[in-house]
Design an enzyme around this catalytic site. Structure first.
Site, PDB file in Angstrom:
ATOM      1  N   ARG A 162       0.868  -1.170   0.000  1.00 36.77           N
ATOM      2  CA  ARG A 162       0.000   0.000   0.000  1.00 36.77           C
ATOM      3  C   ARG A 162       0.908   1.223   0.000  1.00 36.77           C
ATOM      4  O   ARG A 162       2.037   1.175   0.509  1.00 36.77           O
ATOM      5  CB  ARG A 162      -0.895   0.026   1.242  1.00 36.77           C
ATOM      6  CG  ARG A 162      -1.817  -1.178   1.380  1.00 36.77           C
ATOM      7  CD  ARG A 162      -2.588  -1.110   2.689  1.00 36.77           C
ATOM      8  NE  ARG A 162      -3.526  -2.217   2.807  1.00 36.77           N
ATOM      9  CZ  ARG A 162      -3.264  -3.382   3.398  1.00 36.77           C
ATOM     10  NH1 ARG A 162      -2.062  -3.585   3.931  1.00 36.77           N
ATOM     11  NH2 ARG A 162      -4.181  -4.331   3.466  1.00 36.77           N
ATOM     12  N   LYS A 185      -2.621  -2.924   7.766  1.00 31.78           N
ATOM     13  CA  LYS A 185      -3.872  -2.542   8.407  1.00 31.78           C
ATOM     14  C   LYS A 185      -4.149  -3.425   9.613  1.00 31.78           C
ATOM     15  O   LYS A 185      -3.880  -4.627   9.589  1.00 31.78           O
ATOM     16  CB  LYS A 185      -5.031  -2.670   7.405  1.00 31.78           C
ATOM     17  CG  LYS A 185      -5.078  -1.557   6.371  1.00 31.78           C
ATOM     18  CD  LYS A 185      -6.329  -1.687   5.525  1.00 31.78           C
ATOM     19  CE  LYS A 185      -6.462  -0.531   4.544  1.00 31.78           C
ATOM     20  NZ  LYS A 185      -7.681  -0.651   3.724  1.00 31.78           N
ATOM     21  N   HIS A 253      -2.660   2.772  -6.106  1.00 27.62           N
ATOM     22  CA  HIS A 253      -3.221   1.558  -5.515  1.00 27.62           C
ATOM     23  C   HIS A 253      -3.469   0.488  -6.582  1.00 27.62           C
ATOM     24  O   HIS A 253      -3.443  -0.708  -6.277  1.00 27.62           O
ATOM     25  CB  HIS A 253      -4.517   1.872  -4.784  1.00 27.62           C
ATOM     26  CG  HIS A 253      -4.922   0.802  -3.807  1.00 27.62           C
ATOM     27  ND1 HIS A 253      -4.178   0.510  -2.687  1.00 27.62           N
ATOM     28  CD2 HIS A 253      -5.971  -0.043  -3.793  1.00 27.62           C
ATOM     29  CE1 HIS A 253      -4.769  -0.476  -2.014  1.00 27.62           C
ATOM     30  NE2 HIS A 253      -5.848  -0.835  -2.662  1.00 27.62           N
ATOM     31  N   ARG A 256      -0.849  -2.134  -6.787  1.00 27.06           N
ATOM     32  CA  ARG A 256      -0.973  -3.245  -5.833  1.00 27.06           C
ATOM     33  C   ARG A 256      -1.908  -4.310  -6.383  1.00 27.06           C
ATOM     34  O   ARG A 256      -1.655  -5.510  -6.276  1.00 27.06           O
ATOM     35  CB  ARG A 256      -1.473  -2.695  -4.501  1.00 27.06           C
ATOM     36  CG  ARG A 256      -1.663  -3.717  -3.403  1.00 27.06           C
ATOM     37  CD  ARG A 256      -1.876  -2.974  -2.088  1.00 27.06           C
ATOM     38  NE  ARG A 256      -2.782  -3.664  -1.187  1.00 27.06           N
ATOM     39  CZ  ARG A 256      -2.409  -4.578  -0.304  1.00 27.06           C
ATOM     40  NH1 ARG A 256      -1.141  -4.942  -0.226  1.00 27.06           N
ATOM     41  NH2 ARG A 256      -3.298  -5.132   0.512  1.00 27.06           N
ATOM     42  N   HIS A 279      -4.036  -9.715   3.451  1.00 27.27           N
ATOM     43  CA  HIS A 279      -5.484  -9.800   3.572  1.00 27.27           C
ATOM     44  C   HIS A 279      -5.870 -10.778   4.672  1.00 27.27           C
ATOM     45  O   HIS A 279      -5.287 -11.861   4.780  1.00 27.27           O
ATOM     46  CB  HIS A 279      -6.110 -10.270   2.248  1.00 27.27           C
ATOM     47  CG  HIS A 279      -6.116  -9.228   1.191  1.00 27.27           C
ATOM     48  ND1 HIS A 279      -6.204  -9.528  -0.153  1.00 27.27           N
ATOM     49  CD2 HIS A 279      -6.033  -7.875   1.255  1.00 27.27           C
ATOM     50  CE1 HIS A 279      -6.192  -8.407  -0.852  1.00 27.27           C
ATOM     51  NE2 HIS A 279      -6.088  -7.402  -0.017  1.00 27.27           N
ATOM     52  N   TYR A 288      -9.818  -9.166  -5.159  1.00 30.81           N
ATOM     53  CA  TYR A 288      -8.765  -8.194  -5.430  1.00 30.81           C
ATOM     54  C   TYR A 288      -8.079  -8.449  -6.752  1.00 30.81           C
ATOM     55  O   TYR A 288      -7.560  -7.542  -7.387  1.00 30.81           O
ATOM     56  CB  TYR A 288      -7.735  -8.305  -4.302  1.00 30.81           C
ATOM     57  CG  TYR A 288      -7.023  -7.036  -3.960  1.00 30.81           C
ATOM     58  CD1 TYR A 288      -7.522  -6.192  -2.981  1.00 30.81           C
ATOM     59  CD2 TYR A 288      -5.844  -6.675  -4.601  1.00 30.81           C
ATOM     60  CE1 TYR A 288      -6.862  -5.033  -2.651  1.00 30.81           C
ATOM     61  CE2 TYR A 288      -5.184  -5.519  -4.272  1.00 30.81           C
ATOM     62  CZ  TYR A 288      -5.695  -4.696  -3.286  1.00 30.81           C
ATOM     63  OH  TYR A 288      -5.044  -3.535  -2.967  1.00 30.81           O
TER      64      TYR A 288
END
Length: 307
Positions: A162, A185, A253, A256, A279, A288
């Site tokens: 990211r 995250k 993004h 990615r 993830h 994704y």
């Protein structure tokens, strides 16, 4: 409308937000969205019932009232996606509140989220991704800035980072080794292999960077020596899009997304790609990657032990 919310409800909402911020490591933007979504719901219920409602009243919300709230939101032109987000925030608040206050939030938690078609990510094809890396260097006449932008873009595509993760690297991370320990995250940690091209790009940037490399300072610097603002990378990508004739979806993004999709197309398995991306759910990784169903079935048939 927020004036219609009782003091007890406001305090409960703030307590929940504090908990979200502390435990989920949510961004300020996310916390602000949660606040607006839940406060709007509480204000609607207060207005719908003719005045501010205490915590005990929240236990009495009915299915009909939930439908009325959703209908009112729809009448303002709110999209299904946005309404689903609001409902998710309200349910999260209610789960916490029901546990704290000892009631069953059946009507709220049973409310069905509106269906909507999720927007699939749009990665670049491999040739376009390589062209982006080649072209971003031309966006600045200052050699070290050009080398910096190339290094960041190469990390996004070559490692699937990211932009916040790339810009979060410190001087202590350089020179880059064969792998990086990334804290993503939700404070989820993962190990990401670093391609030689990415290490070389970062080394080239560091040789030219006029600012001293400091252990605890940002690896990527702005012109004045402070942390690099992600908007500068986004701006460089916007210029590259114009030069290469790429769609508006070609953002930092998207690199990615491209990293994940190209790995899967080259034969990588979904579980490994999930780990590389950080993830929590394999389903997220599937959504994704922009690979068609036939390709997913091919991976499944090749890798499943009973196939």
């Amino acid at each position: 409308m927020s004036l219609q919310i009782s003091a007890a409800c406001r305090d409960a909402l703030q307590d929940w937000l504090n908990r979200k911020s502390a435990l989920a490591d949510s961004s300020d933007h996310t916390i602000a969205a949660y606040r607006a979504d839940v406060a709007g719901f509480l204000a609607f219920m207060a207005e719908h019932r003719g005045g501010p409602q205490g915590l005990a009243a929240l236990d009495k919300i009915t299915v009909t009232e939930m439908r009325a709230w959703m209908a009112q939101a729809r009448s303002t032109g709110l999209s299904s996606r946005s309404l689903a987000r609001r409902l998710s925030a309200v349910k999260s608040f209610y789960r916490w509140l029901a546990e704290r206050e000892g009631f069953a939030a059946t009507a709220v938690l049973a409310a069905r989220s509106p269906k909507f078609q999720k927007k699939l990510p749009r990665p670049l094809d491999p040739d376009a991704a390589r062209a982006v890396i080649d072209t971003v260097e031309l966006q600045s006449q200052t050699p070290w800035v050009a080398a910096r932008d190339v290094a960041v873009i190469t990390l996004l595509y070559g490692c699937g980072l990211r932009i916040s993760e790339a810009l979060g690297l410190k001087g202590a991370d350089a020179p880059l080794r064969a792998s990086l320990r990334i804290l993503g995250k939700g404070q989820k940690e993962r190990i990401v292999p670093v391609l030689p091209a990415a290490r070389d790009a970062v080394d080239a940037y560091l040789r030219l960077c006029p600012h001293p490399q400091e252990h605890d300072a940002p690896l990527f610097r702005g012109v004045r020596g402070g942390a690099l603002n992600p908007r500068l990378i986004q701006g460089a990508m916007a210029q590259v899009r114009m030069q290469l004739g790429l769609p508006a979806s070609a953002t930092p993004h998207a690199l990615r997304h491209s990293f994940a999709t190209h790995l899967l197309e080259a034969g990588g398995d979904l579980r490994s790609i999930q780990e590389l991306l950080g993830h929590a759910s394999l389903a997220t990784t599937q959504a994704y990657t922009a690979v068609d169903t036939a390709r997913l079935m091919e991976v499944y048939a090749r890798s499943h032990p009973k196939a």
